[in-house]
Design a protein around this motif. Sequence first.
Motif, short mmCIF file in Angstrom:
data_model
loop_
_atom_site.label_atom_id
_atom_site.label_comp_id
_atom_site.label_asym_id
_atom_site.label_seq_id
_atom_site.Cartn_x
_atom_site.Cartn_y
_atom_site.Cartn_z
N ARG A 49 10.58 -11.21 2.64
CA ARG A 49 11.19 -10.16 1.83
C ARG A 49 11.28 -8.84 2.60
NH1 ARG A 49 7.34 -9.80 -1.92
NH2 ARG A 49 8.11 -11.73 -2.84
N LEU A 50 10.21 -8.52 3.33
CA LEU A 50 10.19 -7.27 4.07
C LEU A 50 11.11 -7.31 5.29
CD1 LEU A 50 6.41 -6.47 3.75
CD2 LEU A 50 8.30 -5.43 2.51
N ARG A 64 14.41 -6.49 3.93
CA ARG A 64 14.55 -5.07 3.58
C ARG A 64 14.76 -4.19 4.80
NH1 ARG A 64 9.51 -3.50 0.23
NH2 ARG A 64 10.56 -1.47 0.20
N THR A 65 14.12 -4.53 5.92
CA THR A 65 14.31 -3.72 7.12
C THR A 65 15.68 -3.96 7.75
OG1 THR A 65 13.36 -5.40 8.59
CG2 THR A 65 11.84 -3.77 7.64
N VAL A 84 11.20 2.23 3.82
CA VAL A 84 10.71 0.86 3.79
C VAL A 84 9.29 0.84 4.31
CG1 VAL A 84 11.02 -1.47 4.66
CG2 VAL A 84 13.02 -0.07 4.15
N ARG A 85 8.36 0.45 3.45
CA ARG A 85 6.97 0.27 3.86
C ARG A 85 6.70 -1.23 3.92
NH1 ARG A 85 4.16 3.72 6.41
NH2 ARG A 85 2.24 2.88 5.52
N GLY A 86 6.82 -1.77 5.07
CA GLY A 86 6.66 -3.20 5.26
C GLY A 86 7.45 -3.55 6.49
N CYS A 87 7.06 -4.61 7.20
CA CYS A 87 7.60 -4.77 8.54
C CYS A 87 7.83 -6.21 8.90
CB CYS A 87 6.65 -4.15 9.52
SG CYS A 87 6.93 -4.55 11.21
N TYR A 110 3.99 0.54 8.78
CA TYR A 110 4.32 -0.25 7.60
C TYR A 110 3.07 -0.76 6.90
CZ TYR A 110 8.88 -0.27 9.88
OH TYR A 110 10.04 0.10 10.49
N SER A 116 6.07 -12.45 1.17
CA SER A 116 5.73 -11.08 1.53
C SER A 116 6.24 -10.71 2.91
CB SER A 116 4.21 -10.88 1.46
OG SER A 116 3.54 -11.79 2.30
N ILE A 153 1.38 -3.76 5.98
CA ILE A 153 1.32 -5.19 6.27
C ILE A 153 -0.12 -5.64 6.07
CG2 ILE A 153 1.91 -6.99 7.93
CD1 ILE A 153 3.26 -4.74 9.59
#
Length: 307
Positions: free
Chosen positions: A55-56, A59-60, A285-288, A105, A52, A107
């Motif tokens: 992967r993020l 993506r960022t 992108v929602r995640g950091c 994000y 988790s 998280i």
Amino acid sequence: MVKRYQRLKEIQRLDPERDFLEIYRLTVSYEFPWDITRALELALYRTYAVPSIGRLLARTGELTERSQKRYDDTALLLDTVVEHGFDSEAGRTAVRRINRMHRSYDISNDDMRYVLCTFVVTPKRWLDTYGWRGLSGHEVRAFAAYYRTLGARMGIQDVPQTYEDFERTLDSYEKEHFGWDEGARTVADATLALMGSWYPRPLAPVVRKASLALLDDSLLRAFRYERPGPLARGLTHGALRLRARAVRLLPPRSTAHYARQNPEIKGYPDGYEVARLGTFPTPGVRGCPVPHGRTSDAPAEGTGAAG
């Protein structure tokens, strides 16, 4: 040899619950600046192995497309609090930036707490194995208190209270969550490439092999890296232990060493503003990434020269 332990005696005269910031500062900027830097680099790999998180990060693009900047900002931000303290103008700016970044994000609290644990546990384990001395009980308690405080100011819930709590939380989280993710492997590869880029090109393969030799089997399995052979591991571990013996014979540092003085910091030859360090929201992108960064809406205070 007596002089080499003078600062430890100074640390042992302090209260680890009340004076945790001073103890932490003395430990990381005087006693073990090189070792703590290496340990926190190793901590990065541990965070990637949680899918988790890894992967993020992929993506960022922060650690795959802007690896050096991300590394620089991470080190400088975290060290701002160490150098200036939680209640200084620069320290508050750094913490606000961290919080502003993470609010952008999705998280989980569990991931945030796990990353915090890596900052406590990985340095102790590194120093137990490769340090010129291990951490004293005073220092271990101060490390836990320092990161309890940072965790509280970041709004992390259920932060461990003692080192033993941090260690149990880290080990159980890794046992449950470590696993393969293609994006995480990409981030790990990019970090290996970044570390190799700090040295003359012919040495890059050596740096990569040495870095892999420092990863434990759980990390190697998560990233699907080939397990280094006994020769590579033996040479790497032996070289670090020889370094520790040599450092033990040196006189103690007379001046503090902070991240901005590290040769690995490349992006700010003319200095930096704390309020402009770190990551900012990536559209769509929602995640950091992990907890490094600074507050975008904070005033431009706390400049320093990167070296």
